[in-house]
Design a protein around this motif. Structure first.
Motif, PDB file in Angstrom:
ATOM      1  N   ASP A 150       0.856  -1.185   0.000  1.00 28.21           N
ATOM      2  CA  ASP A 150       0.000   0.000   0.000  1.00 28.21           C
ATOM      3  C   ASP A 150       0.893   1.237   0.000  1.00 28.21           C
ATOM      4  O   ASP A 150       1.660   1.442   0.961  1.00 28.21           O
ATOM      5  N   PRO A 151       0.849   2.074  -1.025  1.00 28.99           N
ATOM      6  CA  PRO A 151       1.740   3.238  -1.097  1.00 28.99           C
ATOM      7  C   PRO A 151       1.488   4.274  -0.014  1.00 28.99           C
ATOM      8  O   PRO A 151       2.300   5.191   0.164  1.00 28.99           O
ATOM      9  N   ARG A 152       0.385   4.143   0.714  1.00 26.25           N
ATOM     10  CA  ARG A 152       0.115   5.082   1.807  1.00 26.25           C
ATOM     11  C   ARG A 152       0.953   4.791   3.049  1.00 26.25           C
ATOM     12  O   ARG A 152       0.985   5.601   3.989  1.00 26.25           O
ATOM     13  N   VAL A 153       1.619   3.638   3.108  1.00 26.04           N
ATOM     14  CA  VAL A 153       2.191   3.129   4.353  1.00 26.04           C
ATOM     15  C   VAL A 153       3.714   3.128   4.331  1.00 26.04           C
ATOM     16  O   VAL A 153       4.338   2.780   3.319  1.00 26.04           O
ATOM     17  N   THR A 154       4.308   3.521   5.462  1.00 26.25           N
ATOM     18  CA  THR A 154       5.699   3.192   5.772  1.00 26.25           C
ATOM     19  C   THR A 154       5.662   2.160   6.893  1.00 26.25           C
ATOM     20  O   THR A 154       5.121   2.436   7.975  1.00 26.25           O
ATOM     21  N   LEU A 155       6.221   0.993   6.633  1.00 24.22           N
ATOM     22  CA  LEU A 155       6.228  -0.089   7.616  1.00 24.22           C
ATOM     23  C   LEU A 155       7.652  -0.340   8.081  1.00 24.22           C
ATOM     24  O   LEU A 155       8.549  -0.585   7.277  1.00 24.22           O
ATOM     25  N   TYR A 156       7.849  -0.266   9.400  1.00 27.51           N
ATOM     26  CA  TYR A 156       9.127  -0.636  10.005  1.00 27.51           C
ATOM     27  C   TYR A 156       8.944  -1.949  10.760  1.00 27.51           C
ATOM     28  O   TYR A 156       7.999  -2.103  11.537  1.00 27.51           O
ATOM     29  N   VAL A 157       9.862  -2.880  10.541  1.00 23.05           N
ATOM     30  CA  VAL A 157       9.880  -4.145  11.267  1.00 23.05           C
ATOM     31  C   VAL A 157      11.104  -4.127  12.175  1.00 23.05           C
ATOM     32  O   VAL A 157      12.238  -4.023  11.695  1.00 23.05           O
ATOM     33  N   VAL A 158      10.870  -4.215  13.485  1.00 29.44           N
ATOM     34  CA  VAL A 158      11.925  -4.003  14.474  1.00 29.44           C
ATOM     35  C   VAL A 158      12.152  -5.267  15.297  1.00 29.44           C
ATOM     36  O   VAL A 158      11.198  -5.876  15.794  1.00 29.44           O
ATOM     37  N   GLY A 159      13.412  -5.643  15.424  1.00 26.78           N
ATOM     38  CA  GLY A 159      13.818  -6.645  16.406  1.00 26.78           C
ATOM     39  C   GLY A 159      14.531  -5.914  17.522  1.00 26.78           C
ATOM     40  O   GLY A 159      15.699  -5.533  17.390  1.00 26.78           O
ATOM     41  N   SER A 160      13.832  -5.672  18.632  1.00 20.65           N
ATOM     42  CA  SER A 160      14.372  -4.813  19.694  1.00 20.65           C
ATOM     43  C   SER A 160      15.127  -5.636  20.740  1.00 20.65           C
ATOM     44  O   SER A 160      14.831  -6.804  20.978  1.00 20.65           O
ATOM     45  N   VAL A 161      16.080  -4.986  21.379  1.00 17.32           N
ATOM     46  CA  VAL A 161      16.978  -5.637  22.334  1.00 17.32           C
ATOM     47  C   VAL A 161      16.581  -5.287  23.775  1.00 17.32           C
ATOM     48  O   VAL A 161      15.797  -4.379  24.018  1.00 17.32           O
ATOM     49  N   GLN A 162      17.109  -6.071  24.707  1.00 23.57           N
ATOM     50  CA  GLN A 162      17.076  -5.798  26.153  1.00 23.57           C
ATOM     51  C   GLN A 162      15.685  -5.719  26.771  1.00 23.57           C
ATOM     52  O   GLN A 162      15.528  -5.212  27.884  1.00 23.57           O
ATOM     53  N   GLU A 163      14.658  -6.237  26.107  1.00 19.98           N
ATOM     54  CA  GLU A 163      13.311  -6.162  26.683  1.00 19.98           C
ATOM     55  C   GLU A 163      13.184  -6.987  27.942  1.00 19.98           C
ATOM     56  O   GLU A 163      12.508  -6.583  28.895  1.00 19.98           O
ATOM     57  N   GLU A 164      13.802  -8.171  27.963  1.00 21.78           N
ATOM     58  CA  GLU A 164      13.656  -9.033  29.136  1.00 21.78           C
ATOM     59  C   GLU A 164      14.269  -8.404  30.374  1.00 21.78           C
ATOM     60  O   GLU A 164      13.809  -8.642  31.494  1.00 21.78           O
TER      61      GLU A 164
END
Length: 432
Positions: A150-164
């Motif tokens: 969808d050209p309306r969207v910017t999608l970021y996919v994040v693998g985040s650290v230190q959550e635990e």
């Protein structure tokens, strides 16, 4: 422009039958399972996630993401698209340790697919919390780019650290210092493939009693702080029984998680005794009120005990020092928010299923995104949180496929819902 009846851009999802993305997601079954197996096979305790970050970076590049980067704290970020509607998919990639190996039926870092149900269940540390969500997001976004872009969207996919180690710390850094403020955050924590919209906040605190150390052969010469701690232990147990219960998030709780004393030797009376608490906060509670409640306990006041909030201090694998008080806000996203409505609609459109709304019992990065920053946040993930932090850590492979389909269908559906909420004039005027 959008279709006048459906609110859908021309060519987007029109004429497609409910559940159309599930068979398309099936094509990713083998690859998403292999990615999860690789992630489980690679240990990634908090602050030691570098190898998993590199595996995810390579996967995003191979799958044709528009851009892949690693932020200063070490979180990996893949981008697809550059439209005005900004969505962040976030799953944390660190895990807790394995505990006693005697509890595990097999090596926790040798993923095994057992025929427990349906298409099998992948077992291993981190499978449910939260590497299953991460693997499915990576492939779901790739399927979105291939079939539902969808050209309306910017999608970021994040693998985040230190959550635990410190819920929300890395995601807050990313949302405030690295990425533009998104319209919505979607967490990949386990939800049994339903839509979740909140979790209780929490604090980590200690209660410390001071004594006077002496030789154990003459205990009357000192003051043993452990005896002063004993009635506090019982007071904490009773406090848990009378904490309030919220209408959506359920009861507040307090759990004693550790006791220790400071002593010169095993034949000496200790100088201090300390207990550690995990206090979960439901609606209407906050960290300051919870600390005040502990300090007001008669048993605490009777022995002059101190109550302190714990602080997290560490250095990321990238060499950046971090520090944060262990106070995490309670949060909920309203049931009628466009993100929640889009999540349910994606179930009907992409999966051909009616999904239910729920909330997590444990804590998530939503304590930062919604609880602290006020960014609307929802969750959808494979697996069940009951397996998190246990020797039965697992994720059904069928859940991975379902999640891939949902993640692929969600961005466009959210843009539709946001457009309908703000009105077509907003889209035409470039406000979306």
């Amino acid at each position: 422009m959008t279709d006048a009846l459906t609110g859908t851009p021309p060519g987007q999802d029109q004429g497609r039958r409910p559940g159309w993305l599930l068979p398309e997601a099936e094509r990713h079954r083998g690859r998403v399972t292999d990615l999860l197996a690789d992630l489980v096979h690679t240990p990634s305790l908090s602050t030691d996630e570098a190898a998993v970050v590199e595996r995810l970076r390579a996967a995003m590049v191979d799958l044709g993401y528009d851009e892949v980067q690693v932020d200063p704290l070490g979180s990996v970020i893949g981008r697809i698209g550059d439209g005005p509607v900004t969505i962040v998919f976030d799953s944390h990639i660190d895990t807790v340790d394995v505990g006693s190996r005697d509890e595990w039926a097999r090596d926790p870092f040798e993923p095994a697919i057992l025929p427990d149900a349906g298409g099998g269940v992948l077992h291993g540390r981190g499978a449910s919390d939260d590497k299953g969500g991460m693997a499915a997001m990576v492939h779901g976004a790739a399927l979105y780019k291939e079939l539902a872009y969808d050209p309306r969207v910017t999608l970021y996919v994040v693998g985040s650290v230190q959550e635990e180690a410190c819920d929300g710390l890395a995601l807050e850094h990313l949302l405030t210092k690295v990425l533009p403020r998104p319209d919505l955050v979607v967490l990949g924590e386990a939800t049994r493939c339903q839509v979740f919209r909140g979790n209780r906040g929490r604090i980590e605190a200690l209660i410390r009693v001071a004594g006077s150390s002496c030789h154990a052969s003459a205990p009357e010469r000192g003051v043993n702080p452990v005896y002063g701690l004993a009635p506090i232990v019982e007071a904490v147990r009773r406090l848990n029984d009378r904490l309030p219960s919220g209408p959506f998030l359920g009861p507040g709780t307090v759990a004693l998680t550790k006791i220790e004393c400071e002593t010169p030797s095993l034949n000496a009376v200790p100088a201090t005794a300390t207990l550690y608490l995990d206090r979960r906060l439901t609606e209407g509670e906050d960290p300051d009120s919870a600390l005040a409640e502990l300090r007001a306990l008669p048993e605490v006041q009777a022995v002059g005990a101190t109550v302190e909030l714990l602080t997290y201090e560490a250095t990321s694998f990238t060499g950046i020092p971090v520090r944060q008080e262990k106070r995490f806000a309670t949060w909920t996203t309203p049931a009628d928010h466009p993100g929640v409505r889009a999540g349910l609609a994606t179930g009907r459109d992409a999966l051909g299923q009616e999904l239910s709304l729920g909330r997590w019992v444990f804590s998530t990065n939503g304590v930062a995104s919604m609880g602290k920053l006020g960014i609307p946040t929802i969750g959808f993930g494979p697996g069940d949180e009951v397996h998190a932090h246990t020797a039965h850590d697992q994720c059904p492979v069928d859940d991975l496929v379902t999640a891939v389909a949902w993640y692929a269908g969600f961005p466009s559906r959210f843009a539709d819902t946001l457009t309908a909420t703000r009105g077509p004039a907003a889209e035409e005027g470039g406000l979306l």
